[in-house]
Design an enzyme around this catalytic site. Structure first.
Site, short mmCIF file in Angstrom:
data_model
loop_
_atom_site.label_atom_id
_atom_site.label_comp_id
_atom_site.label_asym_id
_atom_site.label_seq_id
_atom_site.Cartn_x
_atom_site.Cartn_y
_atom_site.Cartn_z
N ASP A 44 3.19 -0.05 16.57
CA ASP A 44 5.12 0.04 16.21
C ASP A 44 5.27 1.06 15.69
OD1 ASP A 44 4.62 -2.74 17.79
OD2 ASP A 44 5.91 -3.65 16.65
N HIS A 54 -7.60 -21.41 46.81
CA HIS A 54 -6.18 -22.30 47.83
C HIS A 54 -6.23 -23.92 47.16
CE1 HIS A 54 -2.96 -23.84 49.60
NE2 HIS A 54 -3.89 -24.77 50.35
N MET A 62 6.30 -1.41 22.17
CA MET A 62 6.22 -2.62 20.91
C MET A 62 5.33 -3.43 20.83
SD MET A 62 9.67 -1.80 18.69
CE MET A 62 9.46 0.31 17.62
N GLY A 85 1.00 -1.86 -0.18
CA GLY A 85 0.26 0.19 0.26
C GLY A 85 0.91 1.29 -0.16
N GLY A 130 16.22 -4.20 19.46
CA GLY A 130 15.60 -3.68 19.68
C GLY A 130 14.69 -3.48 17.78
N ALA A 183 2.17 -6.30 20.96
CA ALA A 183 0.77 -7.10 20.62
C ALA A 183 -0.76 -5.79 20.97
CB ALA A 183 0.83 -8.20 20.40
P1 FAD Z 1 2.85 -5.54 12.45
O1 FAD Z 1 2.72 -7.03 13.36
O2 FAD Z 1 4.30 -5.00 12.45
O3 FAD Z 1 2.28 -5.43 11.33
C1 FAD Z 1 2.29 -4.37 10.62
C2 FAD Z 1 2.26 -5.71 8.82
O4 FAD Z 1 1.82 -4.03 7.53
C3 FAD Z 1 2.68 -6.69 8.70
O5 FAD Z 1 2.09 -7.33 8.56
C4 FAD Z 1 3.72 -6.21 7.71
O6 FAD Z 1 3.94 -6.68 5.94
C5 FAD Z 1 2.52 -4.79 7.17
N1 FAD Z 1 3.24 -4.04 6.50
C6 FAD Z 1 4.10 -3.12 5.98
N2 FAD Z 1 4.46 -1.59 5.77
C7 FAD Z 1 2.89 -2.30 4.24
C8 FAD Z 1 2.35 -1.43 3.41
N3 FAD Z 1 3.00 -0.59 2.84
N4 FAD Z 1 1.65 -1.71 2.54
C9 FAD Z 1 0.49 -2.93 3.10
N5 FAD Z 1 1.74 -3.50 4.10
C10 FAD Z 1 1.78 -3.34 5.15
N6 FAD Z 1 4.05 -8.42 21.70
C11 FAD Z 1 4.00 -8.73 22.52
O7 FAD Z 1 3.05 -8.03 23.31
N7 FAD Z 1 3.30 -10.27 23.17
C12 FAD Z 1 4.91 -10.84 22.46
O8 FAD Z 1 4.97 -12.30 22.97
C13 FAD Z 1 5.97 -10.76 21.44
N8 FAD Z 1 6.26 -11.55 21.24
C14 FAD Z 1 7.30 -10.73 19.78
C15 FAD Z 1 8.67 -11.57 19.27
C16 FAD Z 1 9.01 -11.88 18.66
C17 FAD Z 1 9.87 -12.73 18.08
C18 FAD Z 1 8.63 -10.09 17.53
C19 FAD Z 1 9.10 -9.71 16.76
C20 FAD Z 1 8.03 -9.40 18.51
C21 FAD Z 1 6.97 -10.18 19.00
N9 FAD Z 1 6.03 -8.83 19.49
C22 FAD Z 1 5.31 -9.35 20.95
C23 FAD Z 1 6.07 -7.39 19.48
C24 FAD Z 1 4.73 -7.14 18.71
O9 FAD Z 1 4.04 -8.30 17.44
C25 FAD Z 1 4.57 -6.16 17.52
O10 FAD Z 1 4.42 -5.41 19.22
C26 FAD Z 1 3.13 -6.22 17.01
O11 FAD Z 1 3.19 -7.55 15.98
C27 FAD Z 1 3.01 -5.23 16.80
O12 FAD Z 1 1.56 -4.89 15.90
P2 FAD Z 1 1.25 -3.70 14.39
O13 FAD Z 1 0.07 -3.79 14.17
O14 FAD Z 1 2.21 -1.98 14.86
O15 FAD Z 1 2.52 -4.19 13.07
P1 NAI Z 2 14.79 -4.91 23.68
O1 NAI Z 2 14.05 -3.12 23.36
O2 NAI Z 2 13.53 -5.42 23.89
O3 NAI Z 2 16.05 -4.95 23.78
C1 NAI Z 2 16.75 -4.69 23.27
C2 NAI Z 2 17.74 -4.51 24.23
O4 NAI Z 2 19.37 -4.96 23.12
C3 NAI Z 2 17.75 -3.88 25.10
O5 NAI Z 2 18.32 -4.28 26.69
C4 NAI Z 2 19.08 -2.85 24.81
O6 NAI Z 2 19.85 -1.80 26.48
C5 NAI Z 2 19.90 -3.93 24.21
N1 NAI Z 2 21.04 -3.03 23.25
C6 NAI Z 2 21.15 -1.57 22.55
N2 NAI Z 2 21.83 -2.06 21.49
C7 NAI Z 2 23.19 -2.60 21.94
C8 NAI Z 2 24.00 -3.23 21.58
N3 NAI Z 2 24.73 -1.98 20.61
N4 NAI Z 2 24.60 -4.04 22.52
C9 NAI Z 2 24.53 -4.60 23.26
N5 NAI Z 2 23.13 -4.44 23.99
C10 NAI Z 2 22.71 -3.33 23.53
O7 NAI Z 2 14.56 -5.23 21.98
P2 NAI Z 2 14.12 -6.53 21.55
O8 NAI Z 2 14.54 -7.88 22.63
O9 NAI Z 2 14.74 -6.73 20.82
O10 NAI Z 2 12.46 -6.69 20.82
C11 NAI Z 2 11.99 -5.95 20.02
C12 NAI Z 2 10.38 -5.78 20.70
O11 NAI Z 2 9.55 -6.90 20.32
C13 NAI Z 2 10.45 -5.47 21.91
O12 NAI Z 2 9.94 -3.59 22.12
C14 NAI Z 2 9.47 -6.04 23.10
O13 NAI Z 2 8.74 -5.30 23.46
C15 NAI Z 2 9.02 -6.47 21.78
N6 NAI Z 2 8.76 -8.04 22.14
C16 NAI Z 2 7.93 -8.32 22.84
C17 NAI Z 2 8.03 -9.61 23.54
C18 NAI Z 2 7.23 -9.71 24.07
O14 NAI Z 2 5.91 -9.20 25.30
N7 NAI Z 2 6.89 -10.92 25.22
C19 NAI Z 2 8.93 -11.20 22.49
C20 NAI Z 2 9.30 -10.06 22.24
C21 NAI Z 2 9.39 -9.05 21.76
#
Ligand code: FAD
Ligand code: NAI
Length: 465
Positions: free
Chosen positions: A311, A443, A317, A114, A270, A319
């Site tokens: 995000d 409990h 960031m 898009g 991050g 879900a």
């Molecule tokens: P996204 O989920 O990133 O969706 C954005 C969508 O937009 C994508 O499908 C992309 O393809 C689409 N898009 C982008 N640009 C365009 C375009 N120009 N046209 C059409 N489509 C487009 N969060 C939690 O709360 N709990 C968790 O356990 C958790 N675990 C995670 C584990 C990992 C490994 C990672 C990487 C993230 C995790 N997160 C978790 C973070 C979570 O995935 C994100 O915060 C969440 O997906 C953000 O939702 P969003 O709708 O903003 O964007």
């Molecule tokens: P994060 O922000 O959680 O952690 C990144 C870590 O990298 C921080 O501790 C930071 O201090 C460190 N860091 C940054 N630059 C560095 C460097 N140059 N050298 C060494 N350390 C460095 O980011 P992460 O783990 O990549 O996750 C990304 C996002 O996805 C997060 O914002 C998180 O909210 C989301 N996420 C959420 C999950 C959940 O809710 N369970 C699971 C996985 C991801």
């Protein structure tokens, strides 16, 4: 085609916004550039990571704890291929569920990239055919992508992001994780449980440093037993690849160079907001240097009919944060007056024990000079935790020193991810620690530990410690 609302991006922010818009009677379209809906969360984030965390936890328990439970499970073997296949099936079913929800709510789905032609016209390219959509309102929900350091070559084979870490063909021998945040400890846990040595290089002085510091300290102790080692207060300066060998160089706080050698390196420092290809300039939408779209407190961009959520805008960031924002914007468009309490968006880390938090951390209360008292209860004093052999961790309740209102709850322990919901409800209703202490908790349950921590915070009158 003419729509009331067009949502760009189908992650938890986008698809939930679309559903709520449709529920409120708006003619709604959603655009997704990938073949499957669900975004990062469903395809390469929350869901697949939790599937692998659960599978690896089963193996870890069978290997380390079944014997004590009186179950003889000899000749255990990891079948990583099957583990990854099951994860894929969980994702397939989950994203298919979103297709169903779109149909059910009569939302038109467009696959393709898009991009803005102008503030009311969106082009969709790269699907079956190029199309143009006219729309009154737009909700940008394009999410985020993994961040990287300028000197790291993410070859996605040996130097990988979370996406590749969810699709490994073998268990690493030595996984070097750059960044000890949520992804680092979750995906590090998966492979540590399956037998990898995991070295975490973290810039700050603890794991999961954005949470209450006591949580990171506890988690560090537990993960160490599972094969983690840490290089805290270390700044990565180089990552070199030679065939299957990786060498990470980092500098410690004394300025000394440390070299770590492994076979895989996960970069999890991050994520960055993703707006590439959107052509924001055609609509005049303003984004910051890092791509983050600027929004006001109604999540409206500088262009009146365009909103942004999830995000791609400021804030955690997560879900569920993206989902709340999706509902919020839909209700704003319908003329309602919704509200999001960002302080009470819980954060969860799905290691075992799980870590979960809501409200202020102790560090934030100190910084804000809010007078508080603290009460905690260790799981080793819980009968339920002893029965399941999950005695590591604690619940900490922070309450206002004068009013006793609960200001923050931080837990590391069994099923903390689910238990934090009680703290969210309590805090939304502005409960005092004593309010919770006076409510019956079944409990034996893990939730009794929350009541005990509240008793401890009220006036140090926990019953079981
Ligand atoms: P996204 O989920 O990133 O969706 C954005 C969508 O937009 C994508 O499908 C992309 O393809 C689409 N898009 C982008 N640009 C365009 C375009 N120009 N046209 C059409 N489509 C487009 N969060 C939690 O709360 N709990 C968790 O356990 C958790 N675990 C995670 C584990 C990992 C490994 C990672 C990487 C993230 C995790 N997160 C978790 C973070 C979570 O995935 C994100 O915060 C969440 O997906 C953000 O939702 P969003 O709708 O903003 O964007
Ligand atoms: P994060 O922000 O959680 O952690 C990144 C870590 O990298 C921080 O501790 C930071 O201090 C460190 N860091 C940054 N630059 C560095 C460097 N140059 N050298 C060494 N350390 C460095 O980011 P992460 O783990 O990549 O996750 C990304 C996002 O996805 C997060 O914002 C998180 O909210 C989301 N996420 C959420 C999950 C959940 O809710 N369970 C699971 C996985 C991801």
């Amino acid at each position: 085609m003419k729509y009331d609302v067009t949502v760009i991006g189908s992650g938890p922010g986008g698809y939930v916004a679309a559903i709520r818009c449709a529920q409120l009677g708006m003619q709604t379209a959603i655009i997704e550039k990938y073949d499957t809906l669900g975004g990062t969360c469903l395809n390469v984030g929350c869901i697949p990571s939790k599937a692998l965390l659960d599978s690896s936890e089963h193996y870890h328990n069978a290997k380390n704890h079944f014997k004590t439970h009186g179950i003889d499970a000899t000749n255990l073997k990891v079948n990583l291929k099957q583990m990854i296949k099951r994860k894929g099936e969980v994702v397939r079913q989950t994203v298919a569920g979103i297709d169903f929800l779109m149909k059910k709510n009569k939302i038109d789905v467009f696959h393709g990239l898009g991009s803005f032609i102008n503030k009311n016209t969106i082009s969709v390219n790269g699907g079956d055919k190029d199309q143009t959509i006219e729309t009154e309102y737009v909700i940008i929900a394009t999410g985020s992508k993994p961040a990287n350091l300028p000197f790291i070559n993410l070859d996605k084979k040996r130097v990988i992001t979370s996406t590749e870490a969810l699709n490994m063909s073998s268990v690493p021998k030595h996984l070097i994780v750059i960044g000890g945040g949520v992804i680092g400890v979750e995906l590090g846990s998966v492979y540590a449980r399956l037998g990898a040595k995991v070295s975490v290089v973290e810039f700050l002085d603890s794991l999961i440093p954005t949470m209450d510091r006591s949580m990171g300290r506890e988690l560090q102790k537990v993960l160490k037993k599972n094969g983690f080692e840490y290089y805290l207060k270390h700044k990565v300066t180089a990552v070199e690849t030679k065939g299957p060998d990786i060498k990470v160089t980092a500098e410690n706080s004394k300025g000394e160079q440390v070299e770590i050698s492994g076979d895989y390196c996960l970069v999890s420092i991050g994520r960055r907001p993703y707006t590439e290809g959107l052509k924001l300039e055609n609509a005049g939408v303003r984004a910051g240097e890092n791509g983050q779209i600027e929004v006001d407190d109604q999540l409206r961009t500088n262009v009146k009919n365009i909103f942004a959520i999830g995000d791609v805008v400021k804030g955690a960031m997560l879900a569920h944060k993206a989902e709340e924002e999706g509902v919020f914007v839909a209700e704003i468009l319908a003329g309602q007056k919704p509200h999001i309490n960002y302080l009470l968006i819980p954060g969860v880390v799905y290691t075992w024990p799980e870590v979960a938090s809501v409200g202020y951390s102790e560090e934030q209360l100190k910084e804000k000079e809010i007078p508080y008292k603290s009460g905690s209860f260790p799981f080793k004093a819980s009968g339920r935790a002893r029965a399941s052999m999950d005695t590591e961790g604690l619940i900490k309740v922070l309450a206002h020193k004068v009013t006793d209102e609960i200001l923050g709850v931080h837990m590391i322990g069994p099923r903390a991810a689910d238990m934090i919901a009680e703290a969210v409800v309590a805090m939304e209703y502005r409960a005092s620690a004593e309010d919770i202490s006076r409510m019956s908790h079944a409990h034996p349950t893990f939730t009794e530990s929350f009541k005990e921590a509240c008793l401890a915070a009220t006036d140090n009158r926990a019953l079981h410690i």
